[in-house]
Scaffold this motif. Structure first.
Motif, PDB file in Angstrom:
ATOM      1  N   CYS A  67     -55.758  16.987   3.874  1.00  0.00           N
ATOM      2  CA  CYS A  67     -55.405  17.359   2.497  1.00  0.00           C
ATOM      3  C   CYS A  67     -53.931  17.727   2.405  1.00  0.00           C
ATOM      4  CB  CYS A  67     -56.263  18.524   2.028  1.00  0.00           C
ATOM      5  SG  CYS A  67     -57.993  18.092   1.750  1.00  0.00           S
ATOM      6  N   SER A  68     -53.420  18.441   3.407  1.00  0.00           N
ATOM      7  CA  SER A  68     -51.995  18.792   3.391  1.00  0.00           C
ATOM      8  C   SER A  68     -51.135  17.545   3.576  1.00  0.00           C
ATOM      9  CB  SER A  68     -51.680  19.820   4.486  1.00  0.00           C
ATOM     10  OG  SER A  68     -51.816  19.243   5.785  1.00  0.00           O
ATOM     11  N   GLY A  69     -51.685  16.512   4.247  1.00  0.00           N
ATOM     12  CA  GLY A  69     -50.959  15.255   4.373  1.00  0.00           C
ATOM     13  C   GLY A  69     -50.753  14.596   3.022  1.00  0.00           C
ATOM     14  N   GLY A  70     -51.744  14.696   2.136  1.00  0.00           N
ATOM     15  CA  GLY A  70     -51.597  14.166   0.792  1.00  0.00           C
ATOM     16  C   GLY A  70     -50.543  14.912  -0.003  1.00  0.00           C
ATOM     17  N   MET A  71     -50.381  16.216   0.271  1.00  0.00           N
ATOM     18  CA  MET A  71     -49.373  17.015  -0.439  1.00  0.00           C
ATOM     19  C   MET A  71     -47.960  16.513  -0.154  1.00  0.00           C
ATOM     20  SD  MET A  71     -50.636  19.485  -2.331  1.00  0.00           S
ATOM     21  CE  MET A  71     -49.337  20.714  -2.388  1.00  0.00           C
ATOM     22  N   ILE A  72     -47.764  15.909   1.026  1.00  0.00           N
ATOM     23  CA  ILE A  72     -46.436  15.416   1.382  1.00  0.00           C
ATOM     24  C   ILE A  72     -45.958  14.365   0.378  1.00  0.00           C
ATOM     25  CG2 ILE A  72     -45.141  14.134   3.142  1.00  0.00           C
ATOM     26  CD1 ILE A  72     -46.709  15.564   5.272  1.00  0.00           C
ATOM     27  N   ASN A  73     -46.890  13.600  -0.194  1.00  0.00           N
ATOM     28  CA  ASN A  73     -46.505  12.603  -1.187  1.00  0.00           C
ATOM     29  C   ASN A  73     -45.773  13.234  -2.366  1.00  0.00           C
ATOM     30  OD1 ASN A  73     -47.266  10.179  -0.051  1.00  0.00           O
ATOM     31  ND2 ASN A  73     -49.346  10.265  -0.840  1.00  0.00           N
ATOM     32  N   TYR A  74     -46.270  14.384  -2.817  1.00  0.00           N
ATOM     33  CA  TYR A  74     -45.640  15.048  -3.962  1.00  0.00           C
ATOM     34  C   TYR A  74     -44.259  15.583  -3.590  1.00  0.00           C
ATOM     35  CZ  TYR A  74     -50.268  14.715  -6.012  1.00  0.00           C
ATOM     36  OH  TYR A  74     -51.461  14.236  -6.503  1.00  0.00           O
ATOM     37  N   ILE A  75     -44.119  16.080  -2.372  1.00  0.00           N
ATOM     38  CA  ILE A  75     -42.819  16.563  -1.906  1.00  0.00           C
ATOM     39  C   ILE A  75     -41.840  15.393  -1.807  1.00  0.00           C
ATOM     40  CG2 ILE A  75     -41.609  17.641   0.045  1.00  0.00           C
ATOM     41  CD1 ILE A  75     -44.260  19.140   0.623  1.00  0.00           C
ATOM     42  N   MET A  76     -42.320  14.254  -1.291  1.00  0.00           N
ATOM     43  CA  MET A  76     -41.463  13.080  -1.164  1.00  0.00           C
ATOM     44  C   MET A  76     -41.078  12.523  -2.538  1.00  0.00           C
ATOM     45  SD  MET A  76     -43.385  11.198   2.034  1.00  0.00           S
ATOM     46  CE  MET A  76     -42.403   9.705   1.909  1.00  0.00           C
ATOM     47  N   LYS A  77     -42.001  12.570  -3.486  1.00  0.00           N
ATOM     48  CA  LYS A  77     -41.687  12.096  -4.837  1.00  0.00           C
ATOM     49  C   LYS A  77     -40.645  12.991  -5.493  1.00  0.00           C
ATOM     50  CE  LYS A  77     -45.915   9.589  -6.039  1.00  0.00           C
ATOM     51  NZ  LYS A  77     -47.078   9.501  -6.958  1.00  0.00           N
ATOM     52  N   ALA A  78     -40.764  14.304  -5.282  1.00  0.00           N
ATOM     53  CA  ALA A  78     -39.807  15.237  -5.878  1.00  0.00           C
ATOM     54  C   ALA A  78     -38.401  15.032  -5.321  1.00  0.00           C
ATOM     55  CB  ALA A  78     -40.263  16.677  -5.640  1.00  0.00           C
ATOM     56  N   SER A  79     -38.315  14.676  -4.044  1.00  0.00           N
ATOM     57  CA  SER A  79     -37.001  14.467  -3.418  1.00  0.00           C
ATOM     58  C   SER A  79     -36.475  13.045  -3.621  1.00  0.00           C
ATOM     59  CB  SER A  79     -37.083  14.771  -1.924  1.00  0.00           C
ATOM     60  OG  SER A  79     -37.908  13.823  -1.262  1.00  0.00           O
ATOM     61  N   GLY A  80     -37.341  12.140  -4.067  1.00  0.00           N
ATOM     62  CA  GLY A  80     -36.947  10.745  -4.263  1.00  0.00           C
ATOM     63  C   GLY A  80     -37.138   9.869  -3.046  1.00  0.00           C
ATOM     64  N   SER A  81     -37.483  10.467  -1.893  1.00  0.00           N
ATOM     65  CA  SER A  81     -37.610   9.681  -0.663  1.00  0.00           C
ATOM     66  C   SER A  81     -38.824   8.761  -0.702  1.00  0.00           C
ATOM     67  CB  SER A  81     -37.690  10.606   0.550  1.00  0.00           C
ATOM     68  OG  SER A  81     -38.791  11.486   0.446  1.00  0.00           O
ATOM     69  N   PHE A  82     -39.842   9.134  -1.467  1.00  0.00           N
ATOM     70  CA  PHE A  82     -41.038   8.299  -1.579  1.00  0.00           C
ATOM     71  C   PHE A  82     -40.671   6.911  -2.100  1.00  0.00           C
ATOM     72  CE2 PHE A  82     -44.626   6.638  -4.027  1.00  0.00           C
ATOM     73  CZ  PHE A  82     -45.672   6.754  -3.132  1.00  0.00           C
ATOM     74  N   TYR A  83     -39.847   6.874  -3.143  1.00  0.00           N
ATOM     75  CA  TYR A  83     -39.482   5.599  -3.762  1.00  0.00           C
ATOM     76  C   TYR A  83     -38.459   4.839  -2.914  1.00  0.00           C
ATOM     77  CZ  TYR A  83     -41.865   7.897  -7.579  1.00  0.00           C
ATOM     78  OH  TYR A  83     -42.802   8.551  -8.325  1.00  0.00           O
ATOM     79  N   ARG A  84     -37.626   5.567  -2.167  1.00  0.00           N
ATOM     80  CA  ARG A  84     -36.695   4.882  -1.266  1.00  0.00           C
ATOM     81  C   ARG A  84     -37.443   4.164  -0.154  1.00  0.00           C
ATOM     82  NH1 ARG A  84     -33.640   9.667  -2.133  1.00  0.00           N
ATOM     83  NH2 ARG A  84     -34.317  10.552  -0.140  1.00  0.00           N
TER      84      ARG A  84
END
Length: 249
Positions: A67-84
């Motif tokens: 579950c905490s692994g899924g939370m990383i997606n939101y952190i990555m989206k907030a920083s923009g790294s998810f889309y990079r």
């Protein structure tokens, strides 16, 4: 894949509170239930209630880590790294596996910590080294399924508050409606049916049989391995589909 895995591992160990919080609660469960329910249920649990509940607590740790692994997606989206990462020349399966394996490795690490605590409480694996290897495999398969499910759910929900609420709504009933804390014989009627339909009941029972049984019973372990291999593939396929939709958006 390994670059994404290493990136997530670095973030995790740079934020050790994320590791600590996922293991503190299971340790409290292990200590409190062992102390409170142990005297009453110890006779039904082979005399050592800590050994009885340890498999269920290890599965709970796997839930928390994934579950905490899924939370990383939101952190990555907030920083923009998810889309990079999405626009990088990396396959979608590598992105997915890198993030899922981070949650699984954390699950195995924290399960090892719990197992060490169990050894201090006189827990012994009667099936020996082969049993321990099978326990690692079972935890890995449970983590693979949960990591894929958590990843796909995190891509469906708009923010981490709703995500955490939904995951708690899933995890807690799944944990309690199982044989994690009480023997199957203590449930009856509709509750017993629900417990038997819960796939995590069977993985907990398989882990428990490896702890208590000197002989590894293939009929109790192999079907569970097959079940969670299929569930893991289904969870991965679902997460992969959600990630492709995210790319299309």
């Amino acid at each position: 894949m390994f670059n994404i895995l290493w990136r997530n591992l670095k973030w995790r160990f740079q934020n050790p509170i994320s590791i600590g919080m996922t293991i503190v609660q299971p340790l409290l469960w292990l200590a409190l239930y062992g102390a409170v329910a142990g005297p009453a249920l110890g006779s039904m649990a082979g005399g050592n209630y800590t050994a009885f509940i340890l498999p269920g607590i290890m599965v709970l740790v796997t839930f928390s880590c994934c579950c905490s692994g899924g939370m990383i997606n939101y952190i990555m989206k907030a920083s923009g790294s998810f889309y990079r990462i999405l626009i990088a020349p990396v396959s979608r399966s590598a992105i997915l596996l890198g993030q899922m394996l981070e949650a699984i490795l954390l699950s195995l690490l924290e399960s090892a910590v719990l197992f060490g605590v169990g050894l201090l409480c006189s827990v012994q694996v009667a099936s020996g080294l082969p049993g321990i290897i099978l326990m690692i495999l079972l935890i890995f398969l449970a983590g693979f399924f949960m990591a894929g499910l958590a990843y796909s759910i995190s891509l469906c929900l708009p923010n981490e508050v709703i995500y955490e609420t939904v995951m708690n709504t899933i995890v807690l009933p799944v944990f309690f409606v199982s044989t994690a804390l009480f023997p199957l014989e203590k449930s009856a009627g509709a509750l017993r049916v629900a417990v038997m339909l819960n796939p995590f009941t069977h993985i907990i029972n398989a882990l428990r049989s490896l702890i208590y049984g000197k002989t590894i019973l293939a009929a109790e372990v192999l079907p569970v391995i097959g079940l969670f291999a299929l569930l893991g593939l289904g969870g991965f396929a679902l997460a992969f589909r959600r990630l492709k939709r995210e790319t299309a958006c």
